[in-house]
Design a protein around this motif. Structure first.
Motif, short mmCIF file in Angstrom:
data_model
loop_
_atom_site.label_atom_id
_atom_site.label_comp_id
_atom_site.label_asym_id
_atom_site.label_seq_id
_atom_site.Cartn_x
_atom_site.Cartn_y
_atom_site.Cartn_z
N LEU A 46 -24.93 46.51 -18.91
CA LEU A 46 -24.42 46.51 -18.31
C LEU A 46 -23.16 45.35 -18.09
N TRP A 47 -23.82 44.05 -18.37
CA TRP A 47 -22.67 43.38 -17.40
C TRP A 47 -21.45 42.78 -17.81
N ALA A 48 -21.60 43.17 -19.41
CA ALA A 48 -20.72 42.87 -20.04
C ALA A 48 -19.37 44.38 -20.51
N ALA A 49 -20.24 45.98 -19.50
CA ALA A 49 -19.62 46.23 -19.53
C ALA A 49 -18.50 46.60 -18.62
N VAL A 50 -19.68 46.25 -17.37
CA VAL A 50 -18.47 46.04 -15.80
C VAL A 50 -17.90 44.93 -16.11
N VAL A 51 -17.46 43.30 -17.04
CA VAL A 51 -16.80 42.82 -16.74
C VAL A 51 -14.97 43.36 -17.95
N LEU A 52 -15.78 44.75 -18.98
CA LEU A 52 -14.27 44.63 -19.61
C LEU A 52 -13.97 45.31 -19.08
N THR A 53 -14.55 46.63 -18.39
CA THR A 53 -14.02 47.55 -16.85
C THR A 53 -12.99 47.13 -16.14
N ALA A 54 -13.42 46.13 -15.75
CA ALA A 54 -12.81 45.23 -14.46
C ALA A 54 -11.58 44.33 -14.86
N SER A 55 -11.96 44.11 -16.41
CA SER A 55 -10.67 43.71 -17.80
C SER A 55 -9.49 44.58 -17.94
N ALA A 56 -10.10 46.09 -18.21
CA ALA A 56 -9.57 47.70 -18.27
C ALA A 56 -8.53 47.81 -17.21
N LEU A 57 -9.09 47.73 -16.05
CA LEU A 57 -8.59 47.86 -14.87
C LEU A 57 -7.19 47.33 -14.21
N PHE A 58 -7.60 45.65 -14.93
CA PHE A 58 -6.33 44.99 -14.40
C PHE A 58 -5.43 45.23 -15.56
N LEU A 59 -5.22 44.81 -16.93
CA LEU A 59 -4.69 45.75 -17.85
C LEU A 59 -3.66 46.35 -17.27
N ARG A 60 -4.63 47.73 -16.64
CA ARG A 60 -3.21 48.78 -16.46
C ARG A 60 -2.78 48.88 -15.05
N ARG A 61 -2.96 48.04 -14.34
CA ARG A 61 -2.86 48.08 -13.22
C ARG A 61 -1.92 46.92 -13.17
N ARG A 62 -1.52 46.02 -13.56
CA ARG A 62 -1.32 44.36 -13.45
C ARG A 62 0.62 44.71 -14.60
N ASP A 63 1.54 44.03 -13.77
CA ASP A 63 2.28 43.48 -14.47
C ASP A 63 2.05 42.38 -15.70
N VAL A 64 2.77 42.52 -16.89
CA VAL A 64 2.63 41.59 -18.04
C VAL A 64 2.93 40.32 -17.43
#
Length: 257
Positions: free
Chosen positions: A239-257
């Motif tokens: 669950l810890w790994a899933a939460v951190v990876l999900t947060a990373s995925a959300l930032f990847l989709r919403r932030r500019d490179v």
């Protein structure tokens, strides 16, 4: 006249691309070699110098003490898998080739997890068998077929893998190698130790579900005192790994490179 088939982005292709990128980096080979060497070296040292003083320590935990060092190596590699592409600018090429973005992150995590688990498990088994050369005539004489031993070796590898996936997620979230290493060491490894010193039972119980403590519960052939069960530890760590990876995925989709 034939029409050229347009290039299609598929999961196997993205996985193959990330696999090639992963293994073409010199840092990958060096870090994985050092991680394995540390586990084996410490295991051989513990086995060859055992004099009976640590008879109460679980045998698997005893011979795999080196994983406390290798964990840092594998976690740093996980951070490099994501964060280093931002520092070098390679991430722009990756996301141009895969405009949907998220397949890049999932493929990085999948390739890294497969390699980390396979290497850790094989290293654990080899270290355990080599250490038994010296321990076979002691009270720590144990075989792979003994109850809980193989599960503990695999659990230790799973713990290292999931902990390193947290590091990989932090690398994608913070996009900086130094910042992600600092967050992993400070937030994942040191903070629970500080919280554990507080004189509150509720805090002690909560700390048992933090990543490092959950990982420790997976690598013992016998139940550790005051620790969560291996099943609960695995669930908590996942669950810890899933939460951190999900947060990373959300930032990847919403932030500019």
């Amino acid at each position: 006249m034939t029409t050229a088939v347009p290039y299609r982005v598929t999961t196997p292709r993205v996985l193959r691309s990330e696999w090639h990128k992963f293994w073409t980096l010199r840092s990958t080979w060096i870090t994985l070699a050092v991680a394995s060497a540390l586990v084996l070296a410490v295991g051989v040292t513990m086995g060859s110098t055992y004099d009976g003083d640590d008879s109460e320590v679980d045998t698997v935990v005893f011979v795999l003490l080196g994983t406390q060092l290798s964990q840092i190596c594998v976690a740093v590699l996980g951070i490099l898998v994501t964060a280093s592409e931002y520092s070098t600018g390679v991430i722009r090429a990756s996301l141009t080739a895969v405009p949907r973005r998220l397949p890049v992150l999932w493929s990085k995590a999948g390739v890294f997890a497969a390699v980390a688990f396979a290497l850790s498990f094989v290293t654990n088994v080899v270290t355990f068998l080599v250490a038994q050369i010296w321990l076979s005539d002691s009270d720590k004489a144990t075989s792979l077929t003994d109850t809980g031993v193989l599960g503990a070796l695999a659990g230790n590898a799973a713990g290292i893998t999931l902990m390193s996936l947290i590091a990989l997620g932090l690398g994608g979230l913070l996009r900086s190698v130094p910042a992600a290493i600092g967050a992993f060491v400070g937030g994942v490894m040191i903070l629970p130790e500080i919280l554990g010193m507080l004189p509150y039972d509720a805090v002690d119980r909560a700390v048992n579900y933090f990543p490092t403590q959950s990982a420790e519960s997976l690598g013992s052939a016998t139940r550790l005192p005051d620790a969560v069960s291996p099943g609960m530890g695995l669930l908590s760590l996942a669950l810890w790994a899933a939460v951190v990876l999900t947060a990373s995925a959300l930032f990847l989709r919403r932030r500019d490179v």
